[in-house]
Design an enzyme around this catalytic site. Structure first.
Site, PDB file in Angstrom:
ATOM      1  N   HIS A   1     -16.432   1.230  -2.151  1.00  0.00           N
ATOM      2  CA  HIS A   1     -15.185   0.260  -3.451  1.00  0.00           C
ATOM      3  C   HIS A   1     -15.935  -0.602  -4.278  1.00  0.00           C
ATOM      4  O   HIS A   1     -15.383  -0.182  -5.558  1.00  0.00           O
ATOM      5  CB  HIS A   1     -15.013  -0.865  -1.547  1.00  0.00           C
ATOM      6  CG  HIS A   1     -13.940  -0.452  -0.946  1.00  0.00           C
ATOM      7  ND1 HIS A   1     -13.037   0.122  -1.413  1.00  0.00           N
ATOM      8  CD2 HIS A   1     -13.709  -0.462  -0.139  1.00  0.00           C
ATOM      9  CE1 HIS A   1     -12.036   0.148  -0.553  1.00  0.00           C
ATOM     10  NE2 HIS A   1     -12.213  -0.329   1.075  1.00  0.00           N
TER      11      HIS A   1
ATOM     12  N   GLU B   1      -8.860   2.798   1.116  1.00  0.00           N
ATOM     13  CA  GLU B   1      -9.604   2.791   2.370  1.00  0.00           C
ATOM     14  C   GLU B   1      -9.654   4.587   2.840  1.00  0.00           C
ATOM     15  O   GLU B   1     -11.625   4.812   2.849  1.00  0.00           O
ATOM     16  CB  GLU B   1      -8.647   2.042   3.575  1.00  0.00           C
ATOM     17  CG  GLU B   1      -8.775   1.062   3.881  1.00  0.00           C
ATOM     18  CD  GLU B   1      -9.692  -0.083   3.177  1.00  0.00           C
ATOM     19  OE1 GLU B   1     -10.865   0.967   4.209  1.00  0.00           O
ATOM     20  OE2 GLU B   1      -9.868  -0.688   2.947  1.00  0.00           O
TER      21      GLU B   1
ATOM     22  N   HIS C   1     -19.604   2.143   2.979  1.00  0.00           N
ATOM     23  CA  HIS C   1     -18.396   1.944   2.279  1.00  0.00           C
ATOM     24  C   HIS C   1     -17.514   1.280   1.921  1.00  0.00           C
ATOM     25  O   HIS C   1     -16.922   1.599   0.746  1.00  0.00           O
ATOM     26  CB  HIS C   1     -17.970   2.262   3.787  1.00  0.00           C
ATOM     27  CG  HIS C   1     -15.953   1.022   3.588  1.00  0.00           C
ATOM     28  ND1 HIS C   1     -15.311   2.590   4.416  1.00  0.00           N
ATOM     29  CD2 HIS C   1     -15.404   0.438   3.940  1.00  0.00           C
ATOM     30  CE1 HIS C   1     -13.500   2.468   3.857  1.00  0.00           C
ATOM     31  NE2 HIS C   1     -14.128   0.967   3.614  1.00  0.00           N
ATOM     32  N   GLU C   2     -18.523  -0.361   1.766  1.00  0.00           N
ATOM     33  CA  GLU C   2     -18.704  -1.420   0.527  1.00  0.00           C
ATOM     34  C   GLU C   2     -18.740  -1.304  -0.813  1.00  0.00           C
ATOM     35  O   GLU C   2     -18.229  -1.387  -1.751  1.00  0.00           O
ATOM     36  CB  GLU C   2     -19.001  -2.331   1.423  1.00  0.00           C
ATOM     37  CG  GLU C   2     -18.165  -2.689   2.893  1.00  0.00           C
ATOM     38  CD  GLU C   2     -17.114  -2.848   2.772  1.00  0.00           C
ATOM     39  OE1 GLU C   2     -16.197  -3.095   2.017  1.00  0.00           O
ATOM     40  OE2 GLU C   2     -16.083  -2.584   4.164  1.00  0.00           O
TER      41      GLU C   2
END
Length: 293
Positions: free
Chosen positions: A135, A205, A131-132
């Site tokens: 980003h 998100e 997930h990071e």
């Protein structure tokens, strides 16, 4: 769809800025000065955002020797996504959270808390790190910086107008300007800008969740991790400046009803349901090797 929402929200912010500039300044000189000051402030914040965010959370760099398992997961995911290996940091404390920062993939860092390492099994930790990295891959820090710049300019112009009204000034080029219109702009424009900026944060998100699902091929692992982290975070929230909450992977205090408009994150339940929908609709039977849409 999330990319379309992102563009739409940035477009609305820009349109709001133009409207505020028209109502308040009425001249190109004042608009340029206001935008210039806001842009310089936010550009500096974006350029040094990694150092500031890491300092705010007390993150400390960890080497391959100190955290071989963590480095191994980050390296594996970075290779799979075609990203440079980011710097790896550890945040002390029992709170369960993680974040990414940096102005571009070449100057990126990922940070996890000690608490998240204690409660997540490896597949769920991998999903959080994916997930990071999503980003980082999609340059969400840049997107947020642009949004912050525009929102900051709106607030700056509204502040100028409030001083003008307080001291009895007004637009130089329009003596018939409606003071009630200017007052309404001063009151509502910063609120509207904040709502749009936070809406953009929530959209990114969802996009990062989907990116993690593609990168790991395991949406359910992230869904489980989000639930664990929310339960832990409600008991032991991470302590830091609220201005940096959009960086975190989870903020359990999303609020209900209208309060959600001012939340940095979608509700955890909505994110979990979206991940499970992705699992049903797209079928992740094998690991994906790209974050591309």
């Amino acid at each position: 769809m999330n990319q379309i929402k992102t563009v739409a929200l940035l477009g609305l912010l820009s349109a709001l800025l133009i409207t505020v500039s028209y109502w308040i300044i009425g001249g190109t000189g004042g608009i340029v000065i206001g935008l210039g000051l806001a842009a310089l402030t936010n550009l500096g914040s974006w350029y040094y955002s990694d150092k500031v965010a890491l300092a705010v959370y007390g993150a400390q760099p960890v080497s391959l020797h100190q955290a071989p398992g963590l480095h191994r997961i980050v390296q594996r995911l970075s290779d799979r996504a075609g990203l440079p290996m980011p710097a790896v940091y550890l945040v002390p404390g029992n709170a369960a959270n993680a974040f990414a920062t940096g102005r571009d993939p070449e100057h990126a860092a990922v940070a996890v808390t000690e608490g998240i390492l204690q409660i997540l099994p490896e597949d769920e930790l991998e999903a959080v790190l994916a997930h990071e990295l999503s980003h980082i891959y999609h340059r969400d820090t840049l997107t947020q910086a642009v949004a912050a710049t525009v929102a900051g300019a709106i607030s700056f112009l509204a502040q100028i107008a409030s001083y003008s009204l307080w001291f009895g000034g007004g637009r130089q080029d329009d003596r018939n300007a409606n003071p009630f219109g200017i007052l309404l702009t001063v009151m509502l424009a910063p609120v509207a800008a904040t709502i749009l900026q936070l809406g953009l944060s929530r959209t990114r998100e969802f996009a990062a969740d989907a990116g993690a699902a593609r990168l790991t091929g395991n949406p359910r692992a992230l869904a489980r991790a989000l639930q664990r982290m929310e339960n832990q975070s409600r008991q032991q929230p991470i302590a830091a400046n609220p201005a940096f909450e959009p960086l975190l992977i989870i903020n359990p205090f999303a609020g209900e009803g209208l309060a959600r408009l001012f939340s940095t994150h979608p509700s955890t339940e909505a994110r979990i349901q979206n991940l499970l929908r992705l699992e049903r609709e797209q079928g992740y039977s094998s690991l994906q090797t790209s974050l591309e849409f």
